[in-house]
Motif scaffolding. Structure first.
Motif, PDB file in Angstrom:
ATOM      1  N   ARG A 161       0.988  -0.971   0.149  1.00 11.51           N
ATOM      2  CA  ARG A 161       0.087  -0.371  -0.058  1.00 11.51           C
ATOM      3  C   ARG A 161       0.618   1.219   0.157  1.00 11.51           C
ATOM      4  NH1 ARG A 161      -3.532  -0.289   5.519  1.00 11.51           N
ATOM      5  NH2 ARG A 161      -3.148  -2.150   5.508  1.00 11.51           N
ATOM      6  N   ALA A 162       1.984   1.254   0.318  1.00 13.15           N
ATOM      7  CA  ALA A 162       3.264   2.055   0.709  1.00 13.15           C
ATOM      8  C   ALA A 162       3.714   2.851  -0.494  1.00 13.15           C
ATOM      9  CB  ALA A 162       4.104   1.821   1.789  1.00 13.15           C
ATOM     10  N   ARG A 163       3.455   2.763  -1.637  1.00 13.24           N
ATOM     11  CA  ARG A 163       4.316   2.650  -3.177  1.00 13.24           C
ATOM     12  C   ARG A 163       4.000   4.468  -3.449  1.00 13.24           C
ATOM     13  NH1 ARG A 163      -0.175  -0.270  -4.463  1.00 13.24           N
ATOM     14  NH2 ARG A 163       0.686  -2.453  -5.453  1.00 13.24           N
ATOM     15  N   ALA A 164       3.430   5.415  -2.666  1.00 12.76           N
ATOM     16  CA  ALA A 164       4.088   6.611  -2.643  1.00 12.76           C
ATOM     17  C   ALA A 164       4.454   7.397  -1.336  1.00 12.76           C
ATOM     18  CB  ALA A 164       2.217   7.254  -2.542  1.00 12.76           C
ATOM     19  N   GLU A 211      10.374   0.152  -2.282  1.00 11.18           N
ATOM     20  CA  GLU A 211       8.918  -0.447  -2.606  1.00 11.18           C
ATOM     21  C   GLU A 211       7.279  -0.416  -2.255  1.00 11.18           C
ATOM     22  OE1 GLU A 211      10.550  -3.747  -5.263  1.00 11.18           O
ATOM     23  OE2 GLU A 211      10.323  -4.420  -4.162  1.00 11.18           O
ATOM     24  N   GLY A 212       6.586  -0.668  -2.476  1.00 11.72           N
ATOM     25  CA  GLY A 212       5.446  -0.137  -1.817  1.00 11.72           C
ATOM     26  C   GLY A 212       5.245  -1.284  -0.314  1.00 11.72           C
ATOM     27  N   SER A 213       6.069  -2.307  -1.005  1.00 16.95           N
ATOM     28  CA  SER A 213       5.928  -3.011   0.703  1.00 16.95           C
ATOM     29  C   SER A 213       7.096  -2.412   1.899  1.00 16.95           C
ATOM     30  CB  SER A 213       5.826  -4.330   0.142  1.00 16.95           C
ATOM     31  OG  SER A 213       7.069  -5.227  -0.472  1.00 16.95           O
ATOM     32  N   LEU A 214       8.012  -1.372   1.764  1.00 19.72           N
ATOM     33  CA  LEU A 214       8.988  -1.947   2.526  1.00 19.72           C
ATOM     34  C   LEU A 214       8.226  -0.776   4.041  1.00 19.72           C
ATOM     35  CD1 LEU A 214      11.945  -1.113   2.753  1.00 19.72           C
ATOM     36  CD2 LEU A 214      11.618   1.253   1.998  1.00 19.72           C
ATOM     37  N   PRO A 215       8.547  -1.875   5.282  1.00 15.33           N
ATOM     38  CA  PRO A 215       7.736  -1.896   6.364  1.00 15.33           C
ATOM     39  C   PRO A 215       8.276  -0.031   6.832  1.00 15.33           C
ATOM     40  CG  PRO A 215       8.960  -3.809   6.595  1.00 15.33           C
ATOM     41  CD  PRO A 215       9.565  -3.183   5.183  1.00 15.33           C
TER      42      PRO A 215
END
Length: 271
Positions: A113-116, A139-143
């Motif tokens: 979800r955290a791509r932006a 990337e969007g999966s990065l914690p």
């Protein structure tokens, strides 16, 4: 004869095993499947489900051990379990309050979800510098990027966060010992740890806006975190005083080392 309790905290179930001190397997158990919440393409799991699965797997494996070995039944005092060691799903975001209780469901490794936020982080640090320092792509999966997402999209929940963990087994380690921690293998995928120094790196954390005080203390997988507290002993059916080790993120288990404290285990010494 002493025993070692080992666990794998996966996405679908918690697996438990008891081995004798000589390494021979005594008993195994697997919890019931745990639910996964994947509405709107997001991937979340309730930490309470890990807790329940861990408790049930522990009770089952102890019962099977007692059936298989009478010596286990007679020696189940706190001196009989030499240590608790876990592996677990890594690259999660587990946000806890001051009591080490979750403020929301855990965001799993598969949630992008955290791509932006990841793009902003890469722009602030520099793509090459970010990859060199953290060993990860932004990337969007990065914690670390998902922590930014939480701060921006769920400010009320974020205001309650006092600790952040990155591996499912670390939630259970915290419940057992009262100590929030992370192993350097699991935390290497967070985007906040320098893979050379194995420390949180301000060049990565500062641009995210995340308070570094929220991040767990970093440990090698074979370091002792603490011991099972009396309250946890009553909850999880593990003897109070049992040493609990940092353990290792599941993707790194092939490189894991047997905890130093379990070689001629000295229960009274720190790792």
């Amino acid at each position: 004869m002493g025993y070692i309790a080992v666990y794998d905290v996966g996405t679908t179930a918690v697996k438990a095993a008891l081995t004798r001190e000589d390494g021979s397997l005594l008993a195994t158990a697997t919890s019931e499947p745990m639910p996964l919440h994947d509405a709107d393409g997001r991937q979340e799991q309730d930490s309470d489900d890990w807790d329940l699965a861990f408790r049930n797997a522990t009770r089952t494996v102890f019962a099977r051990a007692a059936q298989a070995d009478a010596a286990f039944t007679h020696g189940i005092g706190s001196s009989a379990i030499l240590g608790v060691i876990m592996s677990g799903q890594m690259q999660d975001v587990i946000a806890l309050d001051e009591h080490l209780l979750p403020v929301r469901p855990a965001i799993l490794y598969s949630d992008g979800r955290a791509r932006a936020q990841a793009r902003r982080l890469a722009d602030a640090v520099g793509n090459d510098a970010f990859a060199s320092l953290s060993g990860n792509r932004a990337e969007g999966s990065l914690p670390l990027a998902k922590l930014m997402w939480l701060a921006e999209h769920e400010p009320r929940r974020w205001s309650r966060v006092r600790h952040v963990l990155f591996d499912a087994k670390d939630y259970l380690v915290a419940r057992l010992t009262g100590v929030p921690s992370g192993d350097t293998v699991a935390c290497s995928t967070s985007g906040a740890m320098n893979i050379v120094t194995r420390r949180w790196d301000d060049r990565l954390v500062s641009p995210s806006g995340v308070d570094p005080a929220l991040l767990p203390a970093l440990h090698a997988p074979d370091e002792r975190i603490g011991v099972v507290t009396p309250d946890a002993a009553a909850r999880y059916s593990l003897p109070a005083g049992t040493p609990v080790y940092a353990g290792i993120g599941d993707a790194g288990t092939q490189w894991g080392r047997r905890p130093n404290g379990l070689r001629g285990c000295d229960r009274g010494s720190d790792a």
